[in-house]
Design a protein around this motif. Structure first.
Motif, PDB file in Angstrom:
ATOM      1  N   GLU A   1       4.982   2.334   1.447  1.00  0.00           N
ATOM      2  CA  GLU A   1       6.257   2.338   0.697  1.00  0.00           C
ATOM      3  C   GLU A   1       7.465   2.967   1.238  1.00  0.00           C
ATOM      4  O   GLU A   1       7.268   3.865   2.229  1.00  0.00           O
ATOM      5  CB  GLU A   1       5.804   3.308  -0.670  1.00  0.00           C
ATOM      6  N   VAL A   2       8.507   2.654   0.795  1.00  0.00           N
ATOM      7  CA  VAL A   2       9.957   3.412   1.227  1.00  0.00           C
ATOM      8  C   VAL A   2       9.731   4.919   1.053  1.00  0.00           C
ATOM      9  O   VAL A   2       9.584   5.384   0.006  1.00  0.00           O
ATOM     10  CB  VAL A   2      11.073   2.909   0.639  1.00  0.00           C
ATOM     11  N   PRO A   3       9.621   5.777   2.048  1.00  0.00           N
ATOM     12  CA  PRO A   3       9.485   7.307   1.619  1.00  0.00           C
ATOM     13  C   PRO A   3      10.794   7.836   0.975  1.00  0.00           C
ATOM     14  O   PRO A   3      11.930   7.840   1.564  1.00  0.00           O
ATOM     15  CB  PRO A   3       9.282   8.205   3.061  1.00  0.00           C
ATOM     16  N   ILE A   4      10.580   8.488  -0.129  1.00  0.00           N
ATOM     17  CA  ILE A   4      11.379   9.119  -0.649  1.00  0.00           C
ATOM     18  C   ILE A   4      10.838  10.337  -1.469  1.00  0.00           C
ATOM     19  O   ILE A   4       9.757  10.223  -2.119  1.00  0.00           O
ATOM     20  CB  ILE A   4      12.264   8.302  -1.665  1.00  0.00           C
ATOM     21  N   GLU A   5      11.456  11.330  -1.885  1.00  0.00           N
ATOM     22  CA  GLU A   5      11.211  12.529  -2.260  1.00  0.00           C
ATOM     23  C   GLU A   5      10.976  12.441  -3.906  1.00  0.00           C
ATOM     24  O   GLU A   5      11.807  11.893  -4.357  1.00  0.00           O
ATOM     25  CB  GLU A   5      12.039  13.844  -1.838  1.00  0.00           C
ATOM     26  N   VAL A   6       9.891  12.653  -4.518  1.00  0.00           N
ATOM     27  CA  VAL A   6       9.527  12.636  -5.722  1.00  0.00           C
ATOM     28  C   VAL A   6       9.175  14.096  -6.176  1.00  0.00           C
ATOM     29  O   VAL A   6       8.677  14.826  -5.689  1.00  0.00           O
ATOM     30  CB  VAL A   6       8.541  11.809  -6.296  1.00  0.00           C
ATOM     31  N   GLY A   7       9.534  14.223  -7.809  1.00  0.00           N
ATOM     32  CA  GLY A   7       9.041  15.464  -8.092  1.00  0.00           C
ATOM     33  C   GLY A   7       7.638  15.682  -7.892  1.00  0.00           C
ATOM     34  O   GLY A   7       6.678  14.652  -8.072  1.00  0.00           O
ATOM     35  N   ARG A   8       7.207  16.808  -7.766  1.00  0.00           N
ATOM     36  CA  ARG A   8       5.663  17.129  -7.587  1.00  0.00           C
ATOM     37  C   ARG A   8       5.260  17.776  -8.761  1.00  0.00           C
ATOM     38  O   ARG A   8       5.817  18.884  -9.145  1.00  0.00           O
ATOM     39  CB  ARG A   8       5.536  17.729  -5.988  1.00  0.00           C
TER      40      ARG A   8
ATOM     41  N   SER B   1       0.762  -1.264   0.204  1.00  0.00           N
ATOM     42  CA  SER B   1       0.072  -0.016   0.171  1.00  0.00           C
ATOM     43  C   SER B   1       0.829   1.395  -0.011  1.00  0.00           C
ATOM     44  O   SER B   1       2.204   1.209   0.192  1.00  0.00           O
ATOM     45  CB  SER B   1      -0.779  -0.109   1.189  1.00  0.00           C
ATOM     46  N   LYS B   2       0.130   2.258  -0.342  1.00  0.00           N
ATOM     47  CA  LYS B   2       1.060   3.487  -0.477  1.00  0.00           C
ATOM     48  C   LYS B   2       1.760   3.927   0.708  1.00  0.00           C
ATOM     49  O   LYS B   2       2.754   4.506   0.965  1.00  0.00           O
ATOM     50  CB  LYS B   2       0.013   4.903  -0.754  1.00  0.00           C
ATOM     51  N   GLU B   3       1.117   3.510   2.047  1.00  0.00           N
ATOM     52  CA  GLU B   3       1.446   3.862   3.218  1.00  0.00           C
ATOM     53  C   GLU B   3       2.948   3.329   3.485  1.00  0.00           C
ATOM     54  O   GLU B   3       3.714   3.604   4.355  1.00  0.00           O
ATOM     55  CB  GLU B   3       0.564   3.654   4.455  1.00  0.00           C
TER      56      GLU B   3
END
Lengths: 141, 559, 499
Positions: free
Chosen positions: B464-471, B460-462
């Motif tokens: 996931e390994v948090p990493i910054e992505v382009g917004r 699930s989205k929660e």
């Protein structure tokens, strides 16, 4: 009673200048396989020509796809608005591609559904289209 | 104590299910010396730097020169892009990459009605000569190569603007290097077909760039066909190269028709912009086979005599399509492996995709990661120390040979159809690609092709390994960026000497009517110096060739 | 190769209590882990119980805390040991009770012992020269007990690898790839010789002592060639010098943790790149089992996110890249074959040299192995300092920390929580020791003492299992064995035998 062999007629189009059409190429193939009549407009359409085509073709559904950026928030509402102006609001509008979560409630309010993406199983899409058309457009169960 | 129900082990994950390459070539369990039968070292493989260049185009490969380490760049204004360039150069980049925005690709100006919201959005907006000044401010073009990706007729104008700028800045044109991914034929089935039509005109303009460049900017690669886009639209590894080579034959034949000897231009029309997907060995063999096919074609079919005419330069953007929006961290692993395949495939240049490519144009962080992939491969892994390290492998040589044969089959088939333009116009190439695309998507859906995190091993989205992505830029910001650019161009139109512009454009129009053999680059440069815009220049040329001024037939010539 | 069976995909696991680790196991299995990694905490390495004064604050901190049979129930709750292999890393004498506890648990759970599989990285000789010199003392006794594990296992748990020499630690401590494999082979010969001396035929046991736990550095081709060469050296050695006849005897199984010291603390995201290349090296090298390092390995025990990333990396290699579809895809490559031959030659030189010295224990005791390793460490550090060896983000392409790509790395849990975990374990074990049937435990331990007095020939595993069933703990079991052999009960001489 509606004839159960009645075919769903669906206009598949991308508005604006987004060029990422892998999704609609495959979608159109899947919809045809599922027995629908696909009017394939492909890329680079204006909301006007999408709506014109849908009315001329007496389509049940307009399937809109967009991926590259955020401009779908201009094009999609415009399609709904044009349908209203033309008295064709009974044509179901659905969307897919990369529609970000925050924008969905607003689009839903306008009657746009679906929001399919890369990992949506195609039977889910087909099922959604058929159910919505039967319920809202053909008024059968 | 403990639950009675034992967790079922993952026995179903015990076996490698892959038994063919993604292009459908069956893979044997094991390869051995018998698989090299019929392969002659001297004729089919040969040392690196020797015809047919299967093992690479230079004898010592990366010991002589490492691959050019590019990172995908192009965003917002020319000034934003310039800032990113300087950042990357400071971090070890050795080549610059310029990706045009949507409307630059389309060859329309930011004040075109259809351009609303698009200017400077997912690439950099290039419209006039002045833009080059902002884009390359403070960067010496004699020291760094620039690769433009503007897949359409617009590329011709971008090249003209680049040369005009280099000239005005006093650079030695014989020293500037780079390439332009301008080939228009493939566009019909890949990206921006609107601005590739009419195809004959588009191909003529691309040929003008070749002709002008071999005389004036001899270190420049004036035509880099975009194999990448075809791959991303379905072409498998074999088709990707075969279609591209067939397309290049169109230009070779045009140049020969214009009276040039093959050896006079072939060394400059030999750089492909390819994709590198995740099928590791197939990609390596694809590159090896393509070099061989190209060399044989040049020598045997076109009678090239110089070795340089037979050398195929390969550059890559790793496949965006192979990445997933889910769990962006996994993309770091994917891009690493794809980049490694580029190195083992002996490429001259590549740019690893950002791990957040599925989100938006690379952030500074994902760009830095891509650059570090280059650096780690170049300096830590030692994979660049030996030229074509996989040569001689039973598996690799046999797969290379097989792919070469398959490529030739397609090339010959297209030849029978009358060439790539014909095969495009008849829809054959397009339908071949659609077929592959549908096959691939079906395999993914049926889990015959596993994509980690997408159709298997999902979280699930929660989780996931948090990493910054382009917004994504918010809509308002996107509209504002575009509006600002639109205003800039409107202002340019108001402040420039419109009479001079008109004179230059009319001169261009006159020249454009002279047909295939007459080169339009000098007249384009003249128009650019007079501050004409991209849309105007292409519009006038289109009109002179009995086509509408505006590809979308919305606006008219107004000077 | 991998079409028959993919490599076992492990993820370094071990933290807190058995329950914590169990939870992590379940998540990882869900995401495609096919072999469990059982990494003990520092007290378990040292063979002391959580209530030992030296264990204060350490129990369950950088690995899972375990010391008695009951702990196994929490650790493997809900996991079928017949379906998933378990690899334990315990470089000390505590490896023997670790094996015993695992076998005892499997038996109590009613598993078919012939079906349980896994390994224990228990080899102590290498530890003297590398990371764990104190854990491996007294060496002769530790080696004897390790040999007991082999003897017991080949009869009772025939799919289990009872001796997995830890080549990895040698590499971390300075061995180059050639030394890493050559020294490990030389070390393994000590056990082969002991087993032969105990009267076993080479073909009876060597197919179980043939799995190495190696390191994989970022030098892709060198690592691939290393694995290929090591297999070749092993099979020649076993066949030609030991006269083995069964093909199973000359097959070398290889497993690897990717080399932690190839990673940087700077810019942890770059480590994903490194580990991807290294893991590919493992696959192209034809390994049987891989556990990639976490991108934050420089920081702490793997976080759950790192664990997932590692599995995903292995899954991408297994399912997306096609690199596993063909056996030994680089075979025949001029470069790889020639490097393989060259490395083989160099390995033999070292193996022969150690043989001349009288074997690996002698070469260890004389300090020769350690000297060789130290040379390696110095050279590598020098190369890094002089930028002959570039490490991106460390000695070149350096950026200030605020410019790094932000990504979460350990600490898994805050210090207070760690201290609390350790305290909890300590209390738990104190209560356990208080509540157990003490006379039963005492009897179990005294039987073990009797056996331990019998010297080399008596395999201690059965009496260890009995003691464990009687609720004796690791510290007690090892203490009794030590005293029976004339050493202090407690390696730290801080506590006494409780009975």
């Amino acid at each position: 009673m509606e004839n159960s062999s009645r075919k769903v007629k669906i206009v598949v189009a991308m508005p604006g200048l987004d060029c990422h059409d892998r999704g609609i190429i495959y979608l159109s193939h899947v919809l045809r396989e599922a027995g629908m009549e696909v009017v394939y407009l492909g890329r680079f359409n204006t909301p006007e020509n999408i709506v014109n085509t849908a009315i001329e073709e007496d389509a049940d559904v307009i399937a809109l796809s967009y991926l590259n950026d955020h401009l779908y928030m201009i094009f999609f509402p415009r399609v709904v608005e044009l349908l209203k102006e033309r008295g064709a609001s009974d044509i179901c509008v659905m969307a897919g591609g990369r529609i970000i979560e925050e924008d969905r409630p607003k689009l839903k309010e306008l009657g746009i559904t679906g929001f399919f993406g890369q990992s949506t199983p195609t039977p889910v899409m087909v099922d959604h289209i058929v159910k919505r058309v039967k319920r809202e457009r053909w008024k059968v169960n | 104590m403990g639950s009675e129900e034992k967790i079922k082990s993952t026995r179903r994950f015990d076996v490698c299910p892959v038994t063919e390459t993604s292009a459908g070539i069956p893979l044997k369990d094991v390869y051995g010396p018998q698989d090299l039968e019929g392969i002659d070292y001297k004729d089919d493989v040969a040392d690196p730097g020797e015809y047919p260049f299967t093992r690479g185009i230079w004898s010592n490969m990366y010991r002589g020169k490492l691959w050019t380490r590019r990172v995908f760049t192009g965003l917002g204004s020319t000034a934003d892009t310039n800032e990113r360039y300087k950042y990357l150069l400071g971090k070890g980049a050795s080549g610059l990459y310029c990706f045009g925005d949507t409307i630059t690709h389309q060859g329309i100006d930011p004040d075109h009605p259809l351009a609303e919201g698009y200017a400077g959005v997912s690439g950099v907006s290039i419209v006039c000569l002045q833009d080059m000044y902002h884009l390359f401010d403070g960067i010496s073009l004699e020291d760094v190569s620039v690769s433009f990706n503007n897949p359409s007729m617009a590329a011709t104008v971008v090249y003209a603007a680049f040369v005009a700028y280099a000239e005005e800045m006093g650079y030695d044109l014989s020293k500037i290097s780079g390439s332009i991914l301008n080939e228009p034929i493939h566009l019909v089935y890949s990206m921006f077909e609107t601005n590739a039509k009419p195809l004959e005109l588009a191909a003529k303009l691309a040929t003008d760039v070749i002709e002008y460049s071999i005389k004036n900017t001899p270190r420049w690669h004036p035509i880099a066909p975009n194999a990448y886009d075809m791959h991303e639209k379905g072409a498998n590894a074999i088709q990707e190269m075969a279609f591209t080579i067939a397309i290049m034959e169109e230009y070779i034949q045009r140049m020969i028709k214009r009276g040039y000897n093959i050896d006079a231009f072939a060394p400059r029309v030999s750089v492909f912009g390819c994709a590198c997907d995740i099928d590791f060995f197939e990609e390596i063999c694809k590159f090896r086979a393509a070099r061989k096919v190209w060399a044989k074609l040049m020598k045997e079919k076109y009678g090239a005599k110089k070795a340089a005419s037979c050398r195929l330069y390969l550059s890559v953007h790793t496949s965006g399509n192979s990445l997933t929006v889910q769990q962006p961290v996994n993309n770091v692993a994917r891009v690493t492996l794809e980049s490694l395949a580029c190195v083992l495939g002996g490429l001259q240049s590549f740019d690893p995709a950002g791990y957040d490519e599925g989100y938006y144009i690379l952030t500074e962080h994902s760009a830095l990661t891509s650059l570090n992939i280059h650096n780690i491969l170049a300096y830590e892994s030692r994979v660049a120390s030996v030229a074509d390290p996989l040569a001689g492998s039973y598996f690799i040589e046999s797969l290379t040979e097989k792919m070469e044969q398959e490529m030739f089959k397609i090339i010959n088939k297209i030849d029978d159809m009358g060439g790539a333009i014909k095969a495009t116009e008849s829809g054959w190439i397009g339908s071949e690609m659609d077929h592959e695309l549908i096959k691939e998507q079906k395999e993914i859906e049926e889990k015959k092709r596993i994509i980690v995190g997408m159709n298997e091993f999902t979280v699930s989205k929660e989780e996931e390994v948090p990493i910054e992505v382009g917004r994504d830029r918010p809509l308002e910001e996107q509209m504002a960026t575009s509006k600002k650019r639109e205003d800039e161009i409107r202002k340019l139109r108001e402040t420039r000497d419109n009479k001079a512009v008109k004179n230059a454009l009319e001169d261009l129009r006159g020249q454009a009517a002279k047909g295939e053999g007459h080169n339009l680059i000098p007249a384009m440069m003249e128009s650019l110096r007079a501050k004409a815009t991209l849309g105007e220049i292409l519009g006038v040329i289109r009109e002179a060739n009995d086509t509408s001024y505006d590809p979308y037939e919305v606006i008219q010539y107004s000077l | 190769m991998y079409r028959g069976k993919l490599w076992t995909r492990r993820v370094f696991t071990g933290l807190g209590t058995g329950m914590d680790t169990n939870e992590r196991y379940r998540r990882l299995i869900e995401h495609g882990e096919t072999g469990l990694y059982w990494f003990g905490d520092v007290p378990s390495f040292h063979g002391i119980d959580p209530d030992h004064p030296m264990a204060a604050g350490n129990a369950g901190v950088s690995g899972v805390s375990y010391c008695c049979l009951k702990d196994m129930y929490a650790l493997f709750d809900g996991i079928s040991l017949e379906d998933v292999s378990v690899s334990n890393n315990c470089p000390s004498m505590a490896a023997a009770p670790t094996y015993a506890i695992f076998a005892a648990y499997a038996e109590e759970q009613g598993y078919d012992l012939k079906k349980i599989s896994g390994s224990v990285l228990n080899e102590p000789i290498h530890g003297v020269s590398s990371l764990y010199p104190t854990n491996c003392e007294p060496l002769d006794l530790t080696v004897k007990v390790a040999t007991d594990v082999i003897e017991h296992s080949i009869k009772t748990t025939p799919r289990f690898h009872p001796l997995a020499p830890n080549a990895y630690d040698l590499a971390e401590f300075g061995a180059n790839p050639v030394q890493e494999m050559a020294m490990t082979i030389a070390i393994t010969r000590e056990y082969i010789d002991r087993m032969l001396a105990r009267g076993y035929d080479i073909d009876e046991f060597v197919s179980r002592t043939n799995i190495f736990g190696c390191s994989t550095d970022i030098h892709l081709f060198e690592e691939v060639a290393k694995y290929r060469a090591a297999r070749k050296v092993w099979s020649k050695l076993i066949r030609e010098r030991y006269g083995a006849k069964k093909p199973g005897s000359y097959r070398l199984y290889l497993s690897s943790h990717t080399l932690g010291s190839s990673l940087t603390k700077e810019q942890p995201v770059n480590n994903i790149v490194r580990v991807a290349v290294e893991t590919l090296g493992c696959v192209l090298g034809g390994l049987q089992s891989v556990d990639p390092s976490g991108y934050g390995e420089g920081y702490f025990v793997l976080t759950e996110e790192e664990g997932l990333t590692n599995l995903n990396l292995q899954n991408i290699l297994a399912y997306e890249t096609g690199v596993a579809a063909t056996a030994d895809p680089l075979a025949g490559s001029y470069y790889v074959e020639s490097l393989t031959s060259r490395m083989e030659e160099e390995m033999w030189k070292i193996i022969d040299k150690i043989e001349e010295m009288g074997g690996a224990i002698k070469a260890t005791e004389s300090g020769w192995i350690r000297q060789e390793l130290e040379k390696g460490i110095i050279k590598k550090q020098k190369d890094i300092e002089e930028k002959k060896r570039i490490m991106v983000g460390l000695n070149d392409f350096v950026i200030p920390p605020e410019q790094e790509v932000p990504i979460k790395v350990g600490r898994d849990r805050p210090v207070e929580e760690q201290v609390a975990t350790s305290k909890k374990r300590e209390e738990e074990i104190k209560v356990f020791k208080e509540k157990r049937n003490k006379s039963k435990a005492k009897n179990g331990l005294e039987d073990l003492w009797d056996d331990a007095k019998k010297g080399e020939v008596c395999c201690l595993i059965p009496s260890m299992i009995n003691a464990l069933r009687a609720d004796a703990t690791f510290g007690e079991i090892l203490g009794v064995i030590r005293t029976a052999n004339g050493y202090s009960y407690d390696p730290y001489k801080m506590i006494d035998y409780p009975f």
